[in-house]
Design a protein around this motif. Structure first.
Motif, PDB file in Angstrom:
ATOM      1  N   GLY A  14       0.791  -1.229   0.000  1.00 12.75           N
ATOM      2  CA  GLY A  14       0.000   0.000   0.000  1.00 12.75           C
ATOM      3  C   GLY A  14       0.820   1.274   0.000  1.00 12.75           C
ATOM      4  O   GLY A  14       1.804   1.397  -0.748  1.00 12.75           O
ATOM      5  N   SER A  15       0.438   2.188   0.887  1.00 15.79           N
ATOM      6  CA  SER A  15       0.956   3.557   0.868  1.00 15.79           C
ATOM      7  C   SER A  15       2.473   3.669   1.071  1.00 15.79           C
ATOM      8  O   SER A  15       3.131   4.514   0.477  1.00 15.79           O
ATOM      9  N   GLY A  16       3.003   2.816   1.943  1.00 19.76           N
ATOM     10  CA  GLY A  16       4.460   2.814   2.112  1.00 19.76           C
ATOM     11  C   GLY A  16       5.013   3.945   2.959  1.00 19.76           C
ATOM     12  O   GLY A  16       6.165   4.332   2.785  1.00 19.76           O
ATOM     13  N   SER A  17       4.218   4.446   3.897  1.00 20.98           N
ATOM     14  CA  SER A  17       4.771   5.514   4.739  1.00 20.98           C
ATOM     15  C   SER A  17       5.886   4.965   5.635  1.00 20.98           C
ATOM     16  O   SER A  17       6.827   5.683   5.969  1.00 20.98           O
ATOM     17  N   ASN A  18       5.779   3.707   6.015  1.00 21.33           N
ATOM     18  CA  ASN A  18       6.887   3.110   6.788  1.00 21.33           C
ATOM     19  C   ASN A  18       8.128   2.940   5.926  1.00 21.33           C
ATOM     20  O   ASN A  18       9.250   3.126   6.408  1.00 21.33           O
ATOM     21  N   LEU A  19       7.939   2.585   4.665  1.00 18.33           N
ATOM     22  CA  LEU A  19       9.079   2.551   3.739  1.00 18.33           C
ATOM     23  C   LEU A  19       9.738   3.925   3.686  1.00 18.33           C
ATOM     24  O   LEU A  19      10.970   4.042   3.746  1.00 18.33           O
ATOM     25  N   ALA A  91       6.384  -4.170   5.374  1.00 22.50           N
ATOM     26  CA  ALA A  91       5.887  -2.830   5.699  1.00 22.50           C
ATOM     27  C   ALA A  91       4.491  -2.656   5.084  1.00 22.50           C
ATOM     28  O   ALA A  91       4.336  -2.027   4.043  1.00 22.50           O
ATOM     29  N   GLY A  92       3.520  -3.277   5.735  1.00 22.18           N
ATOM     30  CA  GLY A  92       2.169  -3.227   5.189  1.00 22.18           C
ATOM     31  C   GLY A  92       2.011  -4.172   4.014  1.00 22.18           C
ATOM     32  O   GLY A  92       1.356  -3.847   3.028  1.00 22.18           O
ATOM     33  N   PHE A  93       2.598  -5.359   4.125  1.00 22.64           N
ATOM     34  CA  PHE A  93       2.479  -6.379   3.078  1.00 22.64           C
ATOM     35  C   PHE A  93       1.281  -7.248   3.450  1.00 22.64           C
ATOM     36  O   PHE A  93       1.335  -7.999   4.416  1.00 22.64           O
ATOM     37  N   ASN A 111       8.521  -7.477  10.993  1.00 18.39           N
ATOM     38  CA  ASN A 111       7.204  -6.946  10.652  1.00 18.39           C
ATOM     39  C   ASN A 111       6.858  -5.836  11.633  1.00 18.39           C
ATOM     40  O   ASN A 111       7.366  -5.810  12.758  1.00 18.39           O
ATOM     41  N   ILE A 112       5.989  -4.929  11.196  1.00 12.72           N
ATOM     42  CA  ILE A 112       5.430  -3.936  12.116  1.00 12.72           C
ATOM     43  C   ILE A 112       3.926  -4.124  12.155  1.00 12.72           C
ATOM     44  O   ILE A 112       3.293  -4.389  11.130  1.00 12.72           O
ATOM     45  N   HIS A 113       3.375  -4.009  13.369  1.00 11.03           N
ATOM     46  CA  HIS A 113       1.944  -4.244  13.544  1.00 11.03           C
ATOM     47  C   HIS A 113       1.371  -3.106  14.387  1.00 11.03           C
ATOM     48  O   HIS A 113       1.968  -2.719  15.396  1.00 11.03           O
ATOM     49  N   PRO A 114       0.182  -2.597  13.998  1.00 10.53           N
ATOM     50  CA  PRO A 114      -0.358  -1.417  14.689  1.00 10.53           C
ATOM     51  C   PRO A 114      -1.154  -1.766  15.946  1.00 10.53           C
ATOM     52  O   PRO A 114      -2.333  -1.405  16.071  1.00 10.53           O
ATOM     53  N   SER A 115      -0.529  -2.455  16.884  1.00 12.10           N
ATOM     54  CA  SER A 115      -1.121  -2.677  18.207  1.00 12.10           C
ATOM     55  C   SER A 115       0.002  -3.047  19.158  1.00 12.10           C
ATOM     56  O   SER A 115       1.128  -3.330  18.729  1.00 12.10           O
ATOM     57  N   VAL A 174      -0.609   6.566  16.080  1.00 10.04           N
ATOM     58  CA  VAL A 174       0.153   5.310  16.094  1.00 10.04           C
ATOM     59  C   VAL A 174       1.124   5.265  14.905  1.00 10.04           C
ATOM     60  O   VAL A 174       2.287   4.883  15.048  1.00 10.04           O
ATOM     61  N   HIS A 175       0.627   5.717  13.749  1.00  7.12           N
ATOM     62  CA  HIS A 175       1.470   5.739  12.549  1.00  7.12           C
ATOM     63  C   HIS A 175       2.745   6.564  12.786  1.00  7.12           C
ATOM     64  O   HIS A 175       3.837   6.183  12.358  1.00  7.12           O
ATOM     65  N   LEU A 176       2.605   7.709  13.442  1.00  9.75           N
ATOM     66  CA  LEU A 176       3.786   8.540  13.718  1.00  9.75           C
ATOM     67  C   LEU A 176       4.818   7.759  14.528  1.00  9.75           C
ATOM     68  O   LEU A 176       6.029   7.871  14.300  1.00  9.75           O
ATOM     69  N   GLN A 177       4.325   6.975  15.460  1.00 10.75           N
ATOM     70  CA  GLN A 177       5.246   6.164  16.277  1.00 10.75           C
ATOM     71  C   GLN A 177       5.855   5.022  15.462  1.00 10.75           C
ATOM     72  O   GLN A 177       7.012   4.659  15.659  1.00 10.75           O
ATOM     73  N   GLU A 178       5.058   4.459  14.552  1.00  8.79           N
ATOM     74  CA  GLU A 178       5.600   3.407  13.674  1.00  8.79           C
ATOM     75  C   GLU A 178       6.826   3.933  12.939  1.00  8.79           C
ATOM     76  O   GLU A 178       7.831   3.231  12.776  1.00  8.79           O
ATOM     77  N   HIS A 179       6.728   5.195  12.511  1.00  5.98           N
ATOM     78  CA  HIS A 179       7.811   5.788  11.719  1.00  5.98           C
ATOM     79  C   HIS A 179       9.066   6.038  12.558  1.00  5.98           C
ATOM     80  O   HIS A 179      10.128   6.322  12.017  1.00  5.98           O
TER      81      HIS A 179
HETATM   82  C1  GRF Z   1       0.929   0.036   9.095  1.00  6.20           C
HETATM   83  O1  GRF Z   1      -0.125   0.416   9.925  1.00  6.20           O
HETATM   84  C2  GRF Z   1       1.606  -1.190   9.631  1.00  6.20           C
HETATM   85  O2  GRF Z   1       1.600  -1.250  11.021  1.00  6.20           O
HETATM   86  C3  GRF Z   1       0.781  -2.295   9.048  1.00  6.20           C
HETATM   87  O3  GRF Z   1       0.442  -1.853   7.760  1.00  6.20           O
HETATM   88  C4  GRF Z   1       0.422  -0.429   7.734  1.00  6.20           C
HETATM   89  C5  GRF Z   1       1.302   0.036   6.618  1.00  6.20           C
HETATM   90  O4  GRF Z   1       1.241   1.429   6.469  1.00  6.20           O
HETATM   91  N1  GRF Z   1       1.511  -3.544   9.056  1.00  6.20           N
HETATM   92  P1  GRF Z   1       2.170   2.168   5.402  1.00  6.20           P
HETATM   93  O5  GRF Z   1       1.860   1.531   4.048  1.00  6.20           O
HETATM   94  O6  GRF Z   1       3.585   1.962   5.802  1.00  6.20           O
HETATM   95  O7  GRF Z   1       1.751   3.598   5.441  1.00  6.20           O
END
Ligand code: GRF
Length: 217
Positions: A14-19, A91-93, A111-115, A174-179
Motif C-alpha cells: 500500500g501507501s508505504g509511509s513506513n518505507l 511494511a504493510g504487506f 514486521n510492524i503491527h499497529p497494536s 500510532v502511525h507517527l510512532q511506527e515511523h
Molecule cells: C501500518 O499500519 C503497519 O503497522 C501495518 O500496515 C500499515 C502500513 O502502512 N503492518 P504504510 O503503508 O507503511 O503507510
C-alpha cells in the motif's frame, strides 16, 4: 553486521509511509543500511512510487497469477533472493506468508503491527482498542515466526488513548510512532546489535523483555 552495509528488501502492498521513514533514516553516508529493493504484490501500491522517487529498484509480483499460496511464496522468495537481502522488512504487506517462506527468512524477517502485541493480532486494531476501552494503544516491531503477528517482540511504542479519539485519530498517532520504531529496529539489526536468539530477540547480546524495548511518548 558491523562494517558491512545491510541490504534491506522491503515488501509492501500500500501507501508505504513506513518505507518512506526507512528511506529517510538511511540517507546519510554513514548509514549502516540501504534499501536495495522494494517489492509489491500490487502494481498500484503508492509505496512503489516512493521507491522509484528515491532511485530504489522495484518489482511487482501479483498473487492473482498463481495457483496457491505455496506457488506464490516460492516465486516471491526467488525474486527477493535475487536482491541478496541481509534483512527482509514487511511494511504493510497484506499477505499471510507460508511456513516455508517464514522459515527461509528466519531471523532476518521483521514486521510492524499497529497494536501492542500480543493484543489485537490481525486487522482493525485501532477500532478494537477503542471498543475495549483501552487507555493505551500503540505499535510493535517483531521478528516473524509462523504464528501470525506472534513472533518475538523487538520494540513497542505506547500511545495514550484520548477520550475523544476515533479510530482515525488514533491510527494517525500510532502511525507517527511506527515511523520512529521501525527505522530504530532496522538500524539495530543493521548494526549487528539485534538478532533472534533461541529463546527470543537479543539486543547487544542481552534478551529483550517479552514486550520488547518499550518507548512511551
Ligand atoms: C501500518 O499500519 C503497519 O503497522 C501495518 O500496515 C500499515 C502500513 O502502512 N503492518 P504504510 O503503508 O507503511 O503507510
Amino acid at each position: 553486521m558491523p562494517g558491512k552495509t545491510c541490504n534491506v528488501v522491503v515488501l509492501l502492498s500500500g501507501s508505504g509511509s513506513n518505507l518512506q521513514a526507512l528511506i529517510d533514516s538511511s540517507q546519510g553516508a554513514d548509514s549502516p543500511l540501504r534499501v536495495g529493493a522494494v517489492i509489491s504484490n500490487r502494481a498500484d501500491a503508492y509505496g512503489l512510487e516512493r521507491a522509484r522517487a528515491a532511485g530504489i529498484d522495484t518489482a511487482v509480483l501479483e498473487h492473482t497469477g498463481f495457483a496457491g499460496r505455496e506457488a506464490f511464496d516460492a516465486a516471491l522468495m526467488a525474486l527477493i533472493d535475487g536482491f541478496n537481502p541481509d534483512l527482509v522488512v514487511l511494511a504493510g504487506f497484506m499477505r499471510i506468508l507460508s511456513g516455508g517462506f517464514v522459515r527461509h527468512y528466519q531471523g532476518r524477517l521483521l514486521n510492524i503491527h499497529p497494536s501492542l502485541l500480543p493484543k489485537y493480532k490481525g486487522l482493525h486494531t485501532h477500532q478494537r482498542a477503542l471498543e475495549a476501552g483501552d487507555t493505551e494503544h500503540g505499535c510493535s516491531v517483531h521478528f516473524v515466526t509462523e504464528e501470525l503477528d506472534g513472533g518475538p517482540l523487538v520494540v513497542q511504542a505506547v500511545v495514550p488513548v484520548a477520550a475523544t479519539d476515533t479510530a482515525q485519530t488514533l491510527a494517525q498517532r500510532v502511525h507517527l510512532q511506527e515511523h520512529q520504531i521501525y527505522p530504530l529496529a532496522v538500524r539495530w539489526f543493521a548494526e549487528g546489535r539485534l538478532c533472534l536468539g533461541e529463546h527470543g530477540a537479543l539486543l547487544d547480546g542481552q534478551p529483550l523483555p517479552a514486550s520488547g524495548h518499550l518507548i512511551r511518548s
